[in-house]
Design an enzyme around this catalytic site. Structure first.
Site, PDB file in Angstrom:
ATOM      1  N   GLN A   1       8.281  -1.654  -1.638  1.00  0.00           N
ATOM      2  CA  GLN A   1       7.416  -1.044  -1.788  1.00  0.00           C
ATOM      3  C   GLN A   1       7.149   0.758  -1.247  1.00  0.00           C
ATOM      4  OE1 GLN A   1       3.448  -1.640  -2.143  1.00  0.00           O
ATOM      5  NE2 GLN A   1       4.336   0.293  -3.001  1.00  0.00           N
TER       6      GLN A   1
ATOM      7  N   ASP B   1      -2.982  -6.923 -10.933  1.00  0.00           N
ATOM      8  CA  ASP B   1      -2.605  -5.961  -9.972  1.00  0.00           C
ATOM      9  C   ASP B   1      -2.864  -6.825  -8.799  1.00  0.00           C
ATOM     10  OD1 ASP B   1      -0.718  -4.051  -9.288  1.00  0.00           O
ATOM     11  OD2 ASP B   1      -1.649  -2.564 -10.112  1.00  0.00           O
TER      12      ASP B   1
ATOM     13  N   HIS C   1      -0.162  -8.543  -7.152  1.00  0.00           N
ATOM     14  CA  HIS C   1       1.119  -8.605  -5.624  1.00  0.00           C
ATOM     15  C   HIS C   1       0.345  -9.582  -5.088  1.00  0.00           C
ATOM     16  CE1 HIS C   1       2.794  -4.625  -5.933  1.00  0.00           C
ATOM     17  NE2 HIS C   1       1.965  -4.731  -6.982  1.00  0.00           N
TER      18      HIS C   1
ATOM     19  N   GLU D   1       3.281   5.663 -12.019  1.00  0.00           N
ATOM     20  CA  GLU D   1       2.587   5.287 -11.633  1.00  0.00           C
ATOM     21  C   GLU D   1       1.792   6.228 -11.214  1.00  0.00           C
ATOM     22  OE1 GLU D   1      -0.408   2.009  -9.475  1.00  0.00           O
ATOM     23  OE2 GLU D   1       1.867   1.917  -9.652  1.00  0.00           O
TER      24      GLU D   1
ATOM     25  N   HIS E   1       7.984  -0.546 -10.997  1.00  0.00           N
ATOM     26  CA  HIS E   1       6.846   0.455 -10.999  1.00  0.00           C
ATOM     27  C   HIS E   1       7.171   1.879 -10.840  1.00  0.00           C
ATOM     28  CE1 HIS E   1       5.240  -3.140  -8.318  1.00  0.00           C
ATOM     29  NE2 HIS E   1       3.914  -2.690  -8.194  1.00  0.00           N
TER      30      HIS E   1
ATOM     31  N   HIS F   1       1.410  -9.252 -13.727  1.00  0.00           N
ATOM     32  CA  HIS F   1       2.011  -8.016 -12.788  1.00  0.00           C
ATOM     33  C   HIS F   1       0.566  -8.667 -11.339  1.00  0.00           C
ATOM     34  CE1 HIS F   1       3.261  -4.005 -11.211  1.00  0.00           C
ATOM     35  NE2 HIS F   1       2.707  -3.800 -10.388  1.00  0.00           N
TER      36      HIS F   1
ATOM     37  N   TRP G   1      -5.247  -0.795  -1.996  1.00  0.00           N
ATOM     38  CA  TRP G   1      -5.180   0.013  -3.462  1.00  0.00           C
ATOM     39  C   TRP G   1      -5.936  -0.570  -3.830  1.00  0.00           C
ATOM     40  CZ3 TRP G   1      -1.201  -2.533  -0.528  1.00  0.00           C
ATOM     41  CH2 TRP G   1      -0.075  -1.424  -0.813  1.00  0.00           C
TER      42      TRP G   1
END
Length: 423
Positions: free
Chosen positions: A151, A312, A57, A216, A213, A55, A318
């Site tokens: 997203q 991630d 991004h 979360e 996702h 996972h 983030w």
């Protein structure tokens, strides 16, 4: 040409010390395997299958250092809002440059397989197009699965007459490998539930994997995971489905969790936990005691439910840190989830190797087995326990029998090593 890697400690092959490679594939694993054109002495070091980052991004890489955008609250939802504006000024070439650099960084630590969560809530599909091109350009050296990830939501996003759901389908038609989703970021519970139904429908229509996702949040009443599992079970699609994060499942009551564990085993659902990022993001509204923000990884392991770890983010809106070093992710993860029992150390590396390969369904090209491609890494330790205890470096990454990189072991001398005369 044949190569023989000798004097090795081989993960899950306790009685073997040699790997014979011919034409880029593993011909044999054992001892005294006979002659080869080239013999490479690994000095007793640990051989693993390559790291799998389940996972990541790639398209968000290093956006966190832009002085124009700052996540003041440090929360998931502020980051989503900031990214929505930031991405509109991004070109495909700029996105490709960042993705390539992210892959280079990650690969330098021994990762050869990445599931890339890629935002598709953009009418131009800039990130998706960039990620697909990089995937194909680098396929000989690294395997990337591109997730069509909305997203800003499948139904809570619409721009230029296209909804997030429309853009997910367009991304799949362009060649994305997985259907993504984010039901907890839809505007209502009903929209979140509708998004899950549509995710599963699109996956079956286009014969794609699923990676959502899911929950979360810290909301102990969140139930999108339950619905995702139910939809996957109804369609017989559990093994093709991954629930990422599932932070809320760490906050639910034990009676509910016990019931769901049985259903997860029945469905074959996969899980991904992102230890460093969720430790950082979650529990923001808690005073004390403050929740860890992680799903029930230890219980998944104990119940034979497939779970893997992911980085991630790397320095984005983030998460302000991250390097792509899966050894660091494993170290944080086994501490935070208390996977440090005697029986855990021999299998913990599964969380960043075999388990990720299973959910990516790349097992035909993965693993230390005869007939598989000769893809593996070498760690600077004699055993799995010592590698975890000392958080050691990856010294070499081999792909189809050829070195992607090789590093010299770290050497240093301290005052304790020096003989000194005493008066």
């Amino acid at each position: 040409m044949s190569k023989k890697f000798i004097n090795a400690s081989i993960y899950k092959h306790e009685d073997a010390s040699e790997i014979l490679v011919e034409d880029g594939k593993i011909k044999a694993i054992g001892t005294d395997l006979g002659p080869a054109d080239e013999s490479i002495d690994l000095g007793g070091r640990l051989v693993l299958p390559p790291y799998v980052d389940s996972h990541l991004h790639l398209d968000y890489y290093f956006t966190g250092q832009d002085p124009k955008v700052k996540n003041e609250s440090g929360t998931l939802f502020e980051a989503i809002d900031l990214w929505n504006d930031y991405k509109k000024g991004t070109s495909k070439e700029e996105m490709k440059e960042r993705i390539r650099q992210a892959v280079k960084d990650v690969a330098s630590y021994g990762t050869q397989f990445i599931r890339a969560q890629t935002d598709c809530t953009d009418p131009k599909l800039t990130g998706i197009k960039a990620a697909l091109e990089v995937r194909d350009e680098l396929k000989d050296n690294i395997t990337i699965q591109v997730v069509a990830f909305p997203q800003n939501g499948m139904f809570s996003y619409e721009e230029e007459g296209k909804t997030g759901r429309d853009l997910v389908e367009e991304a799949l038609q362009l060649g994305a490998d997985c259907v993504g989703g984010i039901p907890h970021n839809e505007w209502s519970r009903e929209d979140g539930m509708a998004s899950i139904k549509e995710i599963v429908r699109l996956a079956i229509k286009y014969d794609k994997l699923i990676d959502v996702h899911c929950d979360e949040t810290d909301d102990d009443e969140a139930r999108f995971l339950e619905m995702l599992n139910a939809e996957a079970m109804k369609q017989g699609y559990g093994q093709e489905t991954t629930a990422s994060h599932t932070c809320s499942f760490g906050s639910v009551n034990d009676a509910y969790a016990f019931r769901m564990m049985g259903l997860f085993r029945q469905s074959g659902l996969n899980f991904v936990s992102c230890p460093t990022e969720n430790l950082f993001l979650q529990g923001r509204q808690d005073s004390y005691p403050k929740r860890r923000g992680l799903t029930r990884v230890k219980e998944f392991v104990d119940n034979d439910i497939n779970v893997a770890f992911g980085q991630d983010s790397i320095v984005d809106l983030w998460y302000p840190a991250g390097s792509g070093n899966m050894m660091n992710i494993l170290d944080n993860g086994i501490h935070a989830t208390q996977l440090m029992r005697e029986e855990d150390f021999p299998r913990n590396f599964d969380l960043i190797t075999y388990n990720g390969a299973k959910l990516m369904q790349v097992e035909d090209q993965y693993g230390l087995e005869e007939g598989k491609p000769a893809n593996f890494i070498v760690l600077d330790a004699p055993s799995a326990f010592e590698a975890q205890r000392c958080r050691v470096e990856c010294l070499a990454s081999i792909r189809n029998g050829e070195y992607l990189f090789e590093k010299a072991p770290r050497q240093y001398q301290t005052a304790l090593d020096i003989d000194r005369k005493t008066k």
